[in-house]
Design a protein around this motif. Structure first.
Motif, PDB file in Angstrom:
ATOM      1  N   ALA A   1       0.823  -1.109   0.085  1.00  0.00           N
ATOM      2  CA  ALA A   1       0.161  -0.029   0.061  1.00  0.00           C
ATOM      3  C   ALA A   1       0.716   1.290  -0.134  1.00  0.00           C
ATOM      4  O   ALA A   1       2.031   1.006   0.272  1.00  0.00           O
ATOM      5  N   ALA A   2       0.429   2.554  -0.534  1.00  0.00           N
ATOM      6  CA  ALA A   2       1.073   3.694  -0.518  1.00  0.00           C
ATOM      7  C   ALA A   2       1.203   4.106   0.948  1.00  0.00           C
ATOM      8  O   ALA A   2       0.628   3.848   1.832  1.00  0.00           O
TER       9      ALA A   2
ATOM     10  N   SER B   1      -3.995   1.903 -10.222  1.00  0.00           N
ATOM     11  CA  SER B   1      -5.090   0.776 -10.112  1.00  0.00           C
ATOM     12  C   SER B   1      -4.515  -0.568  -9.978  1.00  0.00           C
ATOM     13  O   SER B   1      -3.145  -0.744 -10.208  1.00  0.00           O
ATOM     14  N   GLU B   2      -5.236  -1.551  -9.648  1.00  0.00           N
ATOM     15  CA  GLU B   2      -4.766  -2.933  -9.043  1.00  0.00           C
ATOM     16  C   GLU B   2      -4.229  -3.606 -10.409  1.00  0.00           C
ATOM     17  O   GLU B   2      -3.432  -4.442 -10.482  1.00  0.00           O
TER      18      GLU B   2
ATOM     19  N   GLY C   1       3.503  -9.508 -12.364  1.00  0.00           N
ATOM     20  CA  GLY C   1       4.036  -9.569 -13.883  1.00  0.00           C
ATOM     21  C   GLY C   1       3.560  -8.568 -14.748  1.00  0.00           C
ATOM     22  O   GLY C   1       4.121  -8.871 -16.110  1.00  0.00           O
ATOM     23  N   THR C   2       3.051  -7.630 -14.430  1.00  0.00           N
ATOM     24  CA  THR C   2       2.399  -6.589 -15.260  1.00  0.00           C
ATOM     25  C   THR C   2       3.607  -5.623 -15.966  1.00  0.00           C
ATOM     26  O   THR C   2       4.585  -5.010 -15.068  1.00  0.00           O
TER      27      THR C   2
ATOM     28  N   VAL D   1       5.517   8.709 -11.751  1.00  0.00           N
ATOM     29  CA  VAL D   1       4.293   8.325 -12.949  1.00  0.00           C
ATOM     30  C   VAL D   1       4.525   6.717 -13.038  1.00  0.00           C
ATOM     31  O   VAL D   1       5.617   6.343 -13.250  1.00  0.00           O
ATOM     32  N   VAL D   2       3.472   5.972 -12.999  1.00  0.00           N
ATOM     33  CA  VAL D   2       3.656   4.512 -12.930  1.00  0.00           C
ATOM     34  C   VAL D   2       2.467   4.445 -13.934  1.00  0.00           C
ATOM     35  O   VAL D   2       1.380   4.588 -13.672  1.00  0.00           O
ATOM     36  N   SER D   3       2.905   3.921 -15.259  1.00  0.00           N
ATOM     37  CA  SER D   3       1.790   3.654 -16.318  1.00  0.00           C
ATOM     38  C   SER D   3       2.131   1.998 -16.885  1.00  0.00           C
ATOM     39  O   SER D   3       2.978   1.470 -16.990  1.00  0.00           O
ATOM     40  N   LEU D   4       1.029   1.389 -17.341  1.00  0.00           N
ATOM     41  CA  LEU D   4       1.022   0.495 -18.042  1.00  0.00           C
ATOM     42  C   LEU D   4       1.789   0.731 -19.216  1.00  0.00           C
ATOM     43  O   LEU D   4       1.560   1.303 -20.161  1.00  0.00           O
TER      44      LEU D   4
END
Length: 223
Positions: free
Chosen positions: A162-163, A191-192, A198-199, A217-220
């Motif tokens: 968690a943050a 988001s989850e 593994g994402t 920043v965290v992006s897919l």
């Protein structure tokens, strides 16, 4: 055609010409879009131009009504940074790594004086092109500390937290060698789906002296 009608025609024609001249003047003032590298070199210094870049982490401050910040090209971290001054209030979306579209002129002092500022939030998805692999990030060592970079990799299973609390949010593994990892600090909302085991993700931020990566920043990662 009588004299009165001719007079009206002349007046109407004159009005139309004035409107056309004004429209042409407005169109002529349109800003030319240039690259960040050109803006840093001071190209087109006498012209109104538009330049786009991402806000450098913690580079912004406000004095009176003037916002000062720096932008960089996330696809070319070696291109340098451009200092920007904007006389006005920023949008509520303004912040670290937000895309800033600046319109104005470059000064002889190397500062870009913006008269218009538009911001765009980072996308949920981001291309991994030009992003560093975790292994390459590790190879740089202390040389890259404090430099804003983009890094790609996969979320290591079971490392998500968690943050808050001063703990790493998750661990990122190299795409070619899963044994090479880096702990990522990130306090923002995510988001989850993004932090699933593994994402493949792309993170933007900088290395800290303690060996962790501080992300803004965290992006897919686009597939």
């Amino acid at each position: 055609m009588n004299a009165r009608t001719k007079k009206r025609l002349v007046i109407v024609t004159g009005i139309i010409l004035i409107v056309l001249i004004v429209l042409l003047a407005v169109v002529g003032e349109g800003a030319r879009e240039i690259s960040l590298a050109d803006a840093i070199r001071g190209a087109y210094g006498d012209q109104r131009v538009k330049v786009t870049g991402n806000v450098v982490k913690d580079s912004y401050s406000t004095t009176g009504n003037v916002l000062a910040f720096s932008i960089y090209n996330p696809d070319d971290a070696d291109a340098g940074q451009l200092q920007v001054r904007y006389d006005g209030a920023p949008a509520s979306t303004f912040g670290n790594n937000v895309t800033a579209i600046c319109t104005g002129k470059a000064g002889e002092d190397g500062i870009f004086y913006a008269v218009e500022l538009v911001t765009k939030c980072p996308s949920k998805y981001e291309s991994g092109t030009e992003a560093l692999e975790v292994g390459r990030l590790r190879e740089y060592g202390s040389e890259i500390e404090g430099t804003t970079v983009r890094v790609k990799g996969a979320v290591v299973s079971g490392t998500q937290k968690a943050a808050g609390g001063g703990m790493p949010r998750f661990r990122l593994a190299d795409g070619s060698d899963e044994s090479i990892t880096v702990d990522v600090m990130f306090d923002g909302a995510v988001s989850e789906e993004t932090l699933a085991d593994g994402t493949p993700v792309v993170v933007t931020g900088d290395m800290r002296s303690d060996g962790t990566f501080s992300a803004t920043v965290v992006s897919l990662q686009e597939q």
